[in-house]
Design a protein around this motif. Structure first.
Motif, mmCIF file in Angstrom:
data_model
loop_
_atom_site.group_PDB
_atom_site.id
_atom_site.type_symbol
_atom_site.label_atom_id
_atom_site.label_comp_id
_atom_site.label_asym_id
_atom_site.label_seq_id
_atom_site.Cartn_x
_atom_site.Cartn_y
_atom_site.Cartn_z
ATOM 1 N N ILE A 20 38.197 50.484 42.376
ATOM 2 C CA ILE A 20 38.306 49.391 41.410
ATOM 3 C C ILE A 20 38.711 49.927 40.043
ATOM 4 C CG2 ILE A 20 36.955 47.661 40.141
ATOM 5 C CD1 ILE A 20 35.407 47.227 42.829
ATOM 6 N N PHE A 74 42.397 50.432 40.023
ATOM 7 C CA PHE A 74 43.105 49.157 39.887
ATOM 8 C C PHE A 74 43.066 48.666 38.439
ATOM 9 C CE2 PHE A 74 42.419 48.176 44.566
ATOM 10 C CZ PHE A 74 43.761 48.266 44.881
ATOM 11 N N PHE A 103 46.095 47.935 35.890
ATOM 12 C CA PHE A 103 46.312 46.612 35.295
ATOM 13 C C PHE A 103 46.412 46.711 33.770
ATOM 14 C CE2 PHE A 103 43.743 44.473 38.952
ATOM 15 C CZ PHE A 103 44.751 44.776 39.854
ATOM 16 N N TYR A 159 51.810 42.766 39.572
ATOM 17 C CA TYR A 159 51.061 41.517 39.560
ATOM 18 C C TYR A 159 51.077 40.868 38.179
ATOM 19 C CZ TYR A 159 49.278 43.801 43.743
ATOM 20 O OH TYR A 159 49.186 44.439 44.942
ATOM 21 N N PHE A 180 46.836 37.078 38.340
ATOM 22 C CA PHE A 180 46.278 37.840 39.460
ATOM 23 C C PHE A 180 45.131 38.728 38.982
ATOM 24 C CE2 PHE A 180 45.898 41.712 41.911
ATOM 25 C CZ PHE A 180 45.699 41.209 43.201
ATOM 26 N N TYR A 181 45.299 39.351 37.811
ATOM 27 C CA TYR A 181 44.249 40.218 37.278
ATOM 28 C C TYR A 181 42.940 39.443 37.108
ATOM 29 C CZ TYR A 181 48.208 43.252 35.968
ATOM 30 O OH TYR A 181 49.326 44.033 35.968
ATOM 31 N N GLN A 217 42.061 36.705 38.771
ATOM 32 C CA GLN A 217 41.541 36.388 40.090
ATOM 33 C C GLN A 217 40.888 37.609 40.730
ATOM 34 O OE1 GLN A 217 41.327 33.306 41.380
ATOM 35 N NE2 GLN A 217 42.144 32.673 39.413
ATOM 36 N N TYR A 218 41.472 38.752 40.528
ATOM 37 C CA TYR A 218 40.898 39.995 41.067
ATOM 38 C C TYR A 218 39.522 40.250 40.465
ATOM 39 C CZ TYR A 218 40.371 44.899 42.326
ATOM 40 O OH TYR A 218 39.871 46.071 42.821
ATOM 41 N N CYS A 274 36.652 38.541 41.989
ATOM 42 C CA CYS A 274 36.241 39.022 43.316
ATOM 43 C C CYS A 274 35.412 40.310 43.262
ATOM 44 C CB CYS A 274 37.461 39.267 44.183
ATOM 45 S SG CYS A 274 38.388 37.773 44.554
ATOM 46 N N ILE A 275 35.450 41.008 42.134
ATOM 47 C CA ILE A 275 34.729 42.290 42.095
ATOM 48 C C ILE A 275 33.371 42.082 41.561
ATOM 49 C CG2 ILE A 275 36.736 43.756 41.981
ATOM 50 C CD1 ILE A 275 36.282 44.038 38.975
#
Length: 114
Positions: A39, A42, A46, A102, A106-107, A109-110, A113-114
């Motif tokens: 993570i 990522f 980002f 992305y 998207f960032y 939304q990601y 989820c984390i």
């Protein structure tokens, strides 16, 4: 009988019990460490091309949180005498010069989820 109970109670005050981690606790820490390093990669990626300042702030905050988690788990593993899992790192697993893949949406939304 009362005296016997008091003797047992006093003896239990001096007993120090510090069990090690269970196998499920070790596995959970191991998974959290590895997932956290992925993570962090990522989030670092980002951050290289995010455009929205509010989203950038949230990415930075999450990166800090996952860095703190990694340090805590590292301390636990060192205290227990375990080796660290080979997680992902910015140096070997991430190309910060890669083109953007992305959108800022998207960032967001990601991060949900984390």
């Amino acid at each position: 009988m009362k005296q016997k109970y008091e003797e047992l109670n006093m003896a239990s005050d001096h007993v120090m019990h510090s069990p090690g981690l269970t196998s499920s606790e070790i596995a959970n820490l191991w998974n959290n460490y590895f997932d956290g390093t992925v993570i962090k990669c990522f989030l670092s990626s980002f951050l290289t091309n995010v455009e929205d300042r509010d989203i950038q702030s949230l990415l930075e905050e999450n990166l800090t949180i996952f860095g703190q988690r990694e340090r805590i788990i590292t301390e636990i593993f060192q205290k227990e005498g375990f080796s660290l899992p080979l997680g992902c790192s910015d140096n070997t697993d991430l190309d910060l010069k890669a083109p953007r893949l992305y959108s800022d949406y998207f960032y967001m939304q990601y991060m949900k989820c984390i």
